[in-house]
Design a protein around this motif. Structure first.
Motif, short mmCIF file in Angstrom:
data_model
loop_
_atom_site.label_atom_id
_atom_site.label_comp_id
_atom_site.label_asym_id
_atom_site.label_seq_id
_atom_site.Cartn_x
_atom_site.Cartn_y
_atom_site.Cartn_z
N VAL A 111 0.85 -1.20 0.00
CA VAL A 111 0.00 0.00 0.00
C VAL A 111 0.88 1.25 0.00
N CYS A 112 1.86 1.26 0.88
CA CYS A 112 2.73 2.43 1.03
C CYS A 112 3.58 2.64 -0.21
N ALA A 113 4.01 1.49 -0.83
CA ALA A 113 4.94 1.55 -1.95
C ALA A 113 4.36 2.35 -3.12
N ALA A 114 3.03 2.36 -3.22
CA ALA A 114 2.38 3.10 -4.30
C ALA A 114 2.81 4.56 -4.27
N CYS A 115 2.96 5.13 -3.09
CA CYS A 115 3.33 6.54 -2.98
C CYS A 115 4.80 6.73 -2.57
N HIS A 116 5.29 5.83 -1.71
CA HIS A 116 6.64 6.05 -1.16
C HIS A 116 7.72 5.30 -1.92
N GLY A 117 7.34 4.51 -2.96
CA GLY A 117 8.33 3.78 -3.75
C GLY A 117 8.58 2.39 -3.19
N GLY B 33 5.16 10.94 -3.00
CA GLY B 33 5.40 10.68 -1.58
C GLY B 33 6.86 10.88 -1.22
N PRO B 34 7.13 11.35 0.01
CA PRO B 34 8.51 11.57 0.44
C PRO B 34 9.21 10.24 0.75
N PRO B 35 10.54 10.25 0.86
CA PRO B 35 11.25 9.00 1.15
C PRO B 35 11.00 8.51 2.57
N LEU B 36 11.00 7.19 2.73
CA LEU B 36 10.96 6.59 4.07
C LEU B 36 12.34 6.06 4.42
N GLY C 205 15.89 6.20 5.35
CA GLY C 205 16.75 7.22 5.96
C GLY C 205 15.98 8.40 6.52
N SER C 206 14.63 8.32 6.57
CA SER C 206 13.84 9.43 7.11
C SER C 206 13.97 9.50 8.62
N GLU C 207 14.23 10.70 9.12
CA GLU C 207 14.35 10.87 10.59
C GLU C 207 13.00 10.64 11.27
N ILE D 290 0.23 9.11 12.22
CA ILE D 290 0.17 9.38 10.77
C ILE D 290 -0.70 8.32 10.09
N GLN D 291 -0.55 7.05 10.53
CA GLN D 291 -1.37 5.99 9.96
C GLN D 291 -2.85 6.19 10.27
N LEU D 292 -3.14 6.63 11.49
CA LEU D 292 -4.53 6.72 11.93
C LEU D 292 -5.24 8.00 11.46
N HIS E 127 -0.84 16.12 6.43
CA HIS E 127 -0.79 17.19 5.43
C HIS E 127 0.60 17.80 5.42
N GLY E 128 1.17 17.98 4.22
CA GLY E 128 2.46 18.66 4.14
C GLY E 128 2.29 20.13 4.52
N PRO E 129 3.33 20.95 4.53
CA PRO E 129 4.70 20.56 4.20
C PRO E 129 5.40 19.81 5.33
N ASN F 60 5.95 19.01 -0.06
CA ASN F 60 4.54 19.36 0.12
C ASN F 60 3.80 18.85 -1.10
N PHE F 61 3.24 17.68 -0.98
CA PHE F 61 2.65 17.03 -2.15
C PHE F 61 1.22 17.49 -2.36
N PRO F 62 0.79 17.54 -3.62
CA PRO F 62 -0.58 17.99 -3.90
C PRO F 62 -1.63 17.13 -3.21
N VAL F 63 -1.38 15.82 -3.12
CA VAL F 63 -2.31 14.93 -2.41
C VAL F 63 -1.65 14.54 -1.09
N PRO F 64 -2.29 14.87 0.05
CA PRO F 64 -1.66 14.55 1.33
C PRO F 64 -1.69 13.05 1.59
N MET F 65 -0.99 12.64 2.65
CA MET F 65 -1.03 11.23 3.04
C MET F 65 -2.39 10.97 3.66
N ILE F 66 -3.08 9.95 3.15
CA ILE F 66 -4.41 9.63 3.64
C ILE F 66 -4.32 8.81 4.92
C1 HEC Z 1 -1.62 8.16 -1.20
C2 HEC Z 1 -0.19 8.14 -1.08
C3 HEC Z 1 0.41 7.62 0.21
C4 HEC Z 1 0.27 6.35 0.74
C5 HEC Z 1 -0.53 5.18 0.19
C6 HEC Z 1 1.07 6.34 1.92
N1 HEC Z 1 1.65 7.55 2.11
FE1 HEC Z 1 2.89 8.10 3.64
N2 HEC Z 1 2.97 10.01 2.95
C7 HEC Z 1 2.39 10.45 1.79
C8 HEC Z 1 2.63 11.87 1.62
C9 HEC Z 1 2.17 12.71 0.43
C10 HEC Z 1 3.37 12.27 2.75
C11 HEC Z 1 3.87 13.69 3.07
C12 HEC Z 1 2.73 14.61 3.48
C13 HEC Z 1 2.32 15.62 2.43
O1 HEC Z 1 3.14 16.05 1.63
O2 HEC Z 1 1.12 16.01 2.43
C14 HEC Z 1 3.58 11.06 3.56
C15 HEC Z 1 4.31 11.02 4.72
C16 HEC Z 1 4.63 9.88 5.42
C17 HEC Z 1 5.54 9.82 6.54
C18 HEC Z 1 6.31 10.98 7.16
C19 HEC Z 1 7.34 11.55 6.22
C20 HEC Z 1 8.46 10.59 5.88
O3 HEC Z 1 8.78 10.48 4.68
O4 HEC Z 1 9.04 9.96 6.77
C21 HEC Z 1 5.58 8.51 6.94
C22 HEC Z 1 6.40 7.92 8.07
C23 HEC Z 1 4.69 7.76 6.06
N3 HEC Z 1 4.14 8.62 5.15
C24 HEC Z 1 4.49 6.40 6.16
C25 HEC Z 1 3.61 5.68 5.34
C26 HEC Z 1 3.34 4.26 5.49
C27 HEC Z 1 4.01 3.35 6.51
C28 HEC Z 1 2.40 3.93 4.55
C29 HEC Z 1 1.74 2.58 4.28
C30 HEC Z 1 1.10 1.94 5.38
C31 HEC Z 1 2.11 5.15 3.80
N4 HEC Z 1 2.85 6.18 4.31
C32 HEC Z 1 1.23 5.21 2.73
C33 HEC Z 1 1.66 9.69 0.88
C34 HEC Z 1 1.27 8.37 1.08
#
Ligand code: HEC
Length: 251
Positions: free
Chosen positions: A141-147, A156-159, A161-163, A175-177, A181-183, A192-198
């Motif tokens: 699920v996460c890989a779709a946005c975070h690679g 999505g930003p990198p995970l 090496g992320s502090e 953040i999961q629950l 919202h960026g930045p 600061n991504f156009p679509v925030p983390m859901i």
């Molecule tokens: C829909 C795309 C999306 C998905 C799916 C997603 N994320 Fe994110 N995530 C983001 C965005 C975008 C941000 C940065 C907030 C922003 O720019 O609004 C973020 C930020 C984060 C951050 C804090 C910043 C960082 O890079 O360390 C963590 C930790 C994180 N996500 C973990 C996860 C995990 C774990 C999952 C899967 C369970 C996940 N995300 C799924 C889009 C996503």
């Protein structure tokens, strides 16, 4: 044969009378056939017939529709019933309508105690490989946005090496629950991504704990495991508005 009839002229006339009678019958049959002609019953014709019948039925039903007056006069009774009915219980955060008293109540709930969750583990406990497996599956699920390797990407930003990932556990769970919202600055770069983390609150406590444990111990990251009990302790966060960096504990 009667010798008076055995005359070439009479034989000739009889022959033509025969032909003539025959032709008259043939002509009669042709005329009957011509006027009783019907178009062939092709499949298309049969279907078209059914279609016309259906159309007629629909038009009839539409003509029998309630008039505007009938609808207008029925509205008060229906409205009264709707107002008197009890709303269904809200069971999932997605069901909370923004701006309603329920949403306001959830947003105004007291802040959760994150200090108890962020206490540093006393020993560097080994990571359970079974938990890593669950986390790896959940990471799709996460890989779709975070690679695929947490390297980050266009949405999505990198995970890796992320502090934040290595930092306080409560941040990660919240953040999961609630979503985020960026930045947000990760490894010195502001994102600061156009679509925030859901919010991904529909995952179970075990799944959230496993995926966070996985992320904290993959792509070169190394940090303590996240326990399902720690996720459970923060479940009251579900339904609150998405986090911003100001809501998080500094890593
Ligand atoms: C829909 C795309 C999306 C998905 C799916 C997603 N994320 Fe994110 N995530 C983001 C965005 C975008 C941000 C940065 C907030 C922003 O720019 O609004 C973020 C930020 C984060 C951050 C804090 C910043 C960082 O890079 O360390 C963590 C930790 C994180 N996500 C973990 C996860 C995990 C774990 C999952 C899967 C369970 C996940 N995300 C799924 C889009 C996503």
């Amino acid at each position: 044969m009667d010798p008076t009839r055995d005359n070439p002229l009479i034989r000739f006339a009889t022959f033509w009378w025969g032909i003539g009678t025959f032709l008259i019958f043939a002509l009669l049959l042709a005329v009957i056939a011509f006027f009783s002609r019907k178009p062939p019953e092709t499949l298309e014709n049969v279907v078209a017939k059914v279609r016309y019948e259906t159309k007629a039925k629909v038009e009839q039903a539409q003509a029998a529709n309630l008039s505007k007056e009938a609808i207008d006069s029925a509205i008060p009774a229906v409205a009264e019933k709707l107002v008197a009915s009890k709303p269904a219980a809200v069971e999932k955060p997605e069901q909370v309508v923004p701006g309603t008293p329920t949403a306001a109540k959830i947003a105004a709930a007291p802040a959760v105690d994150t200090a108890a969750i962020d206490v540093a583990p006393t020993a560097d406990l080994p990571i359970d490989p079974a938990v890593m497996e669950i986390g790896k599956a959940q990471f799709l699920v996460c890989a779709a946005c975070h690679g695929q390797n947490g390297e980050g990407g266009p949405i999505g930003p990198p995970l890796a090496g992320s502090e934040w990932v290595a930092g306080p556990i409560s941040n990660l769970i919240r953040i999961q629950l609630r979503g985020l919202h960026g930045p947000i600055t990760v490894k010195g770069i502001e994102y600061n991504f156009p679509v925030p983390m859901i919010a991904l609150a529909s995952q179970t406590d075990e799944q959230i704990a496993a995926v966070l444990t996985y992320v904290r111990n993959s792509f070169g990251n190394k940090a303590s495991a996240v326990k399902p009990a720690q996720v459970a302790a923060l479940r009251s966060e579900v339904g609150k508005p998405p986090l911003t960096v100001a809501d998080l504990t500094k890593p």
